[in-house]
Design a protein around this motif. Structure first.
Motif, PDB file in Angstrom:
ATOM      1  N   THR A 172      43.415 -25.504  27.136  1.00  0.00           N
ATOM      2  CA  THR A 172      43.038 -24.616  26.041  1.00  0.00           C
ATOM      3  C   THR A 172      41.658 -24.974  25.526  1.00  0.00           C
ATOM      4  O   THR A 172      41.362 -26.119  25.215  1.00  0.00           O
ATOM      5  N   GLN A 173      40.853 -23.960  25.426  1.00  0.00           N
ATOM      6  CA  GLN A 173      39.516 -24.070  24.828  1.00  0.00           C
ATOM      7  C   GLN A 173      39.457 -22.916  23.835  1.00  0.00           C
ATOM      8  O   GLN A 173      39.582 -21.754  24.235  1.00  0.00           O
ATOM      9  N   GLN A 174      39.307 -23.193  22.563  1.00  0.00           N
ATOM     10  CA  GLN A 174      39.459 -22.151  21.562  1.00  0.00           C
ATOM     11  C   GLN A 174      38.433 -21.027  21.699  1.00  0.00           C
ATOM     12  O   GLN A 174      38.770 -19.857  21.600  1.00  0.00           O
ATOM     13  N   TYR A 175      37.179 -21.371  21.942  1.00  0.00           N
ATOM     14  CA  TYR A 175      36.128 -20.355  22.092  1.00  0.00           C
ATOM     15  C   TYR A 175      35.450 -20.501  23.444  1.00  0.00           C
ATOM     16  O   TYR A 175      35.110 -21.612  23.863  1.00  0.00           O
ATOM     17  N   THR A 176      35.257 -19.385  24.111  1.00  0.00           N
ATOM     18  CA  THR A 176      34.542 -19.376  25.382  1.00  0.00           C
ATOM     19  C   THR A 176      33.623 -18.159  25.377  1.00  0.00           C
ATOM     20  O   THR A 176      34.040 -17.070  24.983  1.00  0.00           O
ATOM     21  N   ALA A 177      32.399 -18.363  25.806  1.00  0.00           N
ATOM     22  CA  ALA A 177      31.448 -17.251  25.895  1.00  0.00           C
ATOM     23  C   ALA A 177      30.695 -17.359  27.216  1.00  0.00           C
ATOM     24  O   ALA A 177      30.453 -18.461  27.716  1.00  0.00           O
ATOM     25  N   SER A 178      30.352 -16.219  27.773  1.00  0.00           N
ATOM     26  CA  SER A 178      29.534 -16.208  28.981  1.00  0.00           C
ATOM     27  C   SER A 178      28.669 -14.959  28.949  1.00  0.00           C
ATOM     28  O   SER A 178      28.978 -13.984  28.270  1.00  0.00           O
ATOM     29  N   GLY A 179      27.587 -15.028  29.655  1.00  0.00           N
ATOM     30  CA  GLY A 179      26.700 -13.872  29.698  1.00  0.00           C
ATOM     31  C   GLY A 179      25.693 -14.035  30.808  1.00  0.00           C
ATOM     32  O   GLY A 179      25.530 -15.117  31.377  1.00  0.00           O
ATOM     33  N   GLY A 180      25.021 -12.954  31.109  1.00  0.00           N
ATOM     34  CA  GLY A 180      24.024 -13.025  32.163  1.00  0.00           C
ATOM     35  C   GLY A 180      23.125 -11.809  32.161  1.00  0.00           C
ATOM     36  O   GLY A 180      23.404 -10.798  31.517  1.00  0.00           O
ATOM     37  N   ILE A 181      22.054 -11.957  32.899  1.00  0.00           N
ATOM     38  CA  ILE A 181      21.085 -10.883  33.048  1.00  0.00           C
ATOM     39  C   ILE A 181      20.590 -10.898  34.491  1.00  0.00           C
ATOM     40  O   ILE A 181      20.388 -11.970  35.065  1.00  0.00           O
ATOM     41  N   THR A 182      20.453  -9.724  35.082  1.00  0.00           N
ATOM     42  CA  THR A 182      19.878  -9.616  36.432  1.00  0.00           C
ATOM     43  C   THR A 182      18.805  -8.532  36.403  1.00  0.00           C
ATOM     44  O   THR A 182      18.909  -7.553  35.660  1.00  0.00           O
ATOM     45  N   TYR A 183      17.794  -8.751  37.205  1.00  0.00           N
ATOM     46  CA  TYR A 183      16.715  -7.775  37.313  1.00  0.00           C
ATOM     47  C   TYR A 183      16.310  -7.648  38.776  1.00  0.00           C
ATOM     48  O   TYR A 183      16.073  -8.653  39.450  1.00  0.00           O
ATOM     49  N   ARG A 184      16.257  -6.411  39.262  1.00  0.00           N
ATOM     50  CA  ARG A 184      15.841  -6.142  40.638  1.00  0.00           C
ATOM     51  C   ARG A 184      14.425  -5.587  40.622  1.00  0.00           C
ATOM     52  O   ARG A 184      14.128  -4.630  39.913  1.00  0.00           O
ATOM     53  N   TRP A 185      13.544  -6.219  41.404  1.00  0.00           N
ATOM     54  CA  TRP A 185      12.172  -5.761  41.562  1.00  0.00           C
ATOM     55  C   TRP A 185      11.848  -5.751  43.052  1.00  0.00           C
ATOM     56  O   TRP A 185      11.869  -6.797  43.690  1.00  0.00           O
ATOM     57  N   ARG A 186      11.681  -4.547  43.578  1.00  0.00           N
ATOM     58  CA  ARG A 186      11.459  -4.347  45.009  1.00  0.00           C
ATOM     59  C   ARG A 186      12.569  -5.016  45.805  1.00  0.00           C
ATOM     60  O   ARG A 186      13.724  -4.680  45.644  1.00  0.00           O
TER      61      ARG A 186
END
Length: 180
Positions: A67-81
């Protein structure tokens, strides 16, 4: 050696929220979770516990080891050519530890970076090369300290690591199933 045990009673509740945003070549995503998972009264595998813990758990709901009371994740991707760049991260409030899991270990946090390049190779197709940097900030994330219920060894998240890879498309297997 994994030693299973069970509780007579359990209760779990929580909430999860996710968001995704896509705009042309940019993608952003995030996730947040709140969770409580508890059990009481050890029903099997009591030999894994000290007698004081068995007596305490019989009368109290305790947090489960994972058990872990709070969990957060996120990400960003960018395609260039023909390039794809990405960054993602995770945060956790800390797993349980100590006598009857009454303690909570410190927070864990990790950021990963990646860059991928696509190559159009004759007779092969779209070949991709990729380099990934795991735990870019080189945080020492102690996930387990060797205490807690059923946890007898300390455990850590990965240190800064670099991986590379190549993806080559496989040719089709067999012939066409269509008949004239």
């Amino acid at each position: 050696v994994f030693e299973p045990f069970n509780y007579k009673n359990g209760r779990i509740w929580g909430s999860q929220s996710s968001a995704v945003f896509n705009w042309e070549n940019l993608s952003v995503r995030g996730n947040f979770t709140y969770s409580v998972a508890q059990g009481n009264d050890v029903a099997t595998g009591q030999f894994n516990f000290d007698p004081d813990e068995v007596a305490f758990i019989a009368k109290h709901y305790i947090f489960l080891d994972h058990t872990q009371q709070y969990t957060a994740s996120g990400g960003i991707t960018y395609r260039w050519r023909s390039y794809l760049a990405s960054m993602d991260g995770t945060y956790g409030s800390g797993l349980r530890a100590g006598f009857a899991n009454t303690d909570e270990l410190g927070e864990n946090f990790q950021i990963n970076l990646a860059l991928e390049k696509s190559w159009l190779v004759p007779n092969l197709g779209d070949v991709k090369t990729r380099v990934v940097l795991i735990n870019a900030t080189d945080n020492i994330n102690e996930l387990r300290d060797g205490s807690g219920i059923g946890i007898f060894q300390p455990g850590f998240g990965p240190r800064r690591t670099v991986y590379g890879g190549i993806t080559v498309p496989l040719p089709p297997i067999g012939g066409s199933s269509a008949t004239p």
